[in-house]
Design a protein around this motif. Structure first.
Motif, mmCIF file in Angstrom:
data_model
loop_
_atom_site.group_PDB
_atom_site.id
_atom_site.type_symbol
_atom_site.label_atom_id
_atom_site.label_comp_id
_atom_site.label_asym_id
_atom_site.label_seq_id
_atom_site.Cartn_x
_atom_site.Cartn_y
_atom_site.Cartn_z
ATOM 1 N N TRP A 64 -37.560 18.166 44.319
ATOM 2 C CA TRP A 64 -36.824 17.542 43.211
ATOM 3 C C TRP A 64 -36.333 16.137 43.552
ATOM 4 O O TRP A 64 -35.864 15.423 42.689
ATOM 5 C CB TRP A 64 -35.657 18.425 42.771
ATOM 6 C CG TRP A 64 -34.767 18.874 43.875
ATOM 7 C CD1 TRP A 64 -33.801 18.160 44.517
ATOM 8 C CD2 TRP A 64 -34.766 20.169 44.471
ATOM 9 N NE1 TRP A 64 -33.213 18.922 45.481
ATOM 10 C CE2 TRP A 64 -33.762 20.161 45.473
ATOM 11 C CE3 TRP A 64 -35.505 21.323 44.271
ATOM 12 C CZ2 TRP A 64 -33.499 21.274 46.254
ATOM 13 C CZ3 TRP A 64 -35.240 22.429 45.051
ATOM 14 C CH2 TRP A 64 -34.250 22.391 46.027
ATOM 15 N N ARG A 65 -36.481 15.743 44.846
ATOM 16 C CA ARG A 65 -36.140 14.381 45.249
ATOM 17 C C ARG A 65 -37.413 13.614 45.578
ATOM 18 O O ARG A 65 -38.225 14.079 46.380
ATOM 19 C CB ARG A 65 -35.221 14.381 46.464
ATOM 20 C CG ARG A 65 -33.878 15.040 46.217
ATOM 21 C CD ARG A 65 -32.974 14.896 47.433
ATOM 22 N NE ARG A 65 -31.691 15.554 47.236
ATOM 23 C CZ ARG A 65 -31.451 16.822 47.543
ATOM 24 N NH1 ARG A 65 -32.394 17.561 48.064
ATOM 25 N NH2 ARG A 65 -30.260 17.327 47.330
ATOM 26 N N TYR A 66 -37.562 12.461 45.022
ATOM 27 C CA TYR A 66 -38.769 11.674 45.251
ATOM 28 C C TYR A 66 -38.915 11.317 46.722
ATOM 29 O O TYR A 66 -40.002 11.414 47.285
ATOM 30 C CB TYR A 66 -38.743 10.411 44.394
ATOM 31 C CG TYR A 66 -40.006 9.588 44.500
ATOM 32 C CD1 TYR A 66 -39.991 8.315 45.071
ATOM 33 C CD2 TYR A 66 -41.217 10.094 44.028
ATOM 34 C CE1 TYR A 66 -41.150 7.569 45.163
ATOM 35 C CE2 TYR A 66 -42.377 9.346 44.123
ATOM 36 C CZ TYR A 66 -42.338 8.089 44.687
ATOM 37 O OH TYR A 66 -43.496 7.357 44.786
ATOM 38 N N TYR A 67 -37.810 10.901 47.363
ATOM 39 C CA TYR A 67 -37.913 10.533 48.782
ATOM 40 C C TYR A 67 -38.362 11.736 49.618
ATOM 41 O O TYR A 67 -39.164 11.601 50.540
ATOM 42 C CB TYR A 67 -36.563 10.013 49.286
ATOM 43 C CG TYR A 67 -36.574 9.712 50.759
ATOM 44 C CD1 TYR A 67 -36.000 10.587 51.689
ATOM 45 C CD2 TYR A 67 -37.171 8.558 51.235
ATOM 46 C CE1 TYR A 67 -36.025 10.307 53.038
ATOM 47 C CE2 TYR A 67 -37.202 8.264 52.585
ATOM 48 C CZ TYR A 67 -36.629 9.149 53.474
ATOM 49 O OH TYR A 67 -36.654 8.869 54.814
ATOM 50 N N SER A 68 -37.894 12.901 49.268
ATOM 51 C CA SER A 68 -38.261 14.092 50.040
ATOM 52 C C SER A 68 -39.719 14.458 49.866
ATOM 53 O O SER A 68 -40.340 14.984 50.794
ATOM 54 C CB SER A 68 -37.374 15.270 49.631
ATOM 55 O OG SER A 68 -36.028 15.023 49.992
ATOM 56 N N SER A 79 -43.452 10.283 41.006
ATOM 57 C CA SER A 79 -42.144 10.744 40.551
ATOM 58 C C SER A 79 -42.286 11.611 39.304
ATOM 59 O O SER A 79 -43.327 11.617 38.646
ATOM 60 C CB SER A 79 -41.239 9.549 40.252
ATOM 61 O OG SER A 79 -41.763 8.811 39.154
#
Length: 121
Positions: free
Chosen positions: A99-103, A51
């Motif tokens: 910019w999204r951790y899940y992505s 992250s």
């Protein structure tokens, strides 16, 4: 956003390599970063993610305990330290950002060009 990976090469089983990925064109601190790999004849797979705050990490089960992802914000660089390498780790390794951790674990928006790691038995 540009990601430039390097550090691949030929290593014997049991050896180590450190991959680097320089990130530019983006506010480095706001992005999650990751590594994927693609072995010959196989689909690209997730390896590791970190992250933006470096507070969260995830690893594929196949590399847990052997690989470590880290980042140096001063150098805008993400690393993948690979220890106890096995022949099945042979692949082209790609760094990725989102910019999204899940992505960044599933479908990252930005990709580097890949660096080849070959592990001989």
């Amino acid at each position: 956003v540009q990601l430039q990976a390097c550090g691949g090469g030929l290593v014997q089983a049991g050896g180590s390599l450190r991959l680097s990925c320089a990130v530019s064109g983006v506010t480095f601190s706001g992005y999650a970063l990751g590594w994927f790999r693609q072995a010959p004849g196989k689909e690209r797979e997730f390896v590791a993610a970190l992250s933006w705050s470096a507070g969260n990490t995830d690893y594929a089960d196949s590399v847990k305990g052997r690989f470590t992802i880290s980042r140096d914000s001063a150098k805008n660089t993400v690393y993948l330290q690979m220890n106890s390498l096995k022949p099945e780790d042979t692949a082209v390794y790609y760094c990725a950002a989102d910019w999204r951790y899940y992505s960044v674990i599933t479908t990252p928006r930005y990709w580097g060009q890949g660096t080849l790691v070959t592990v001989s038995s």
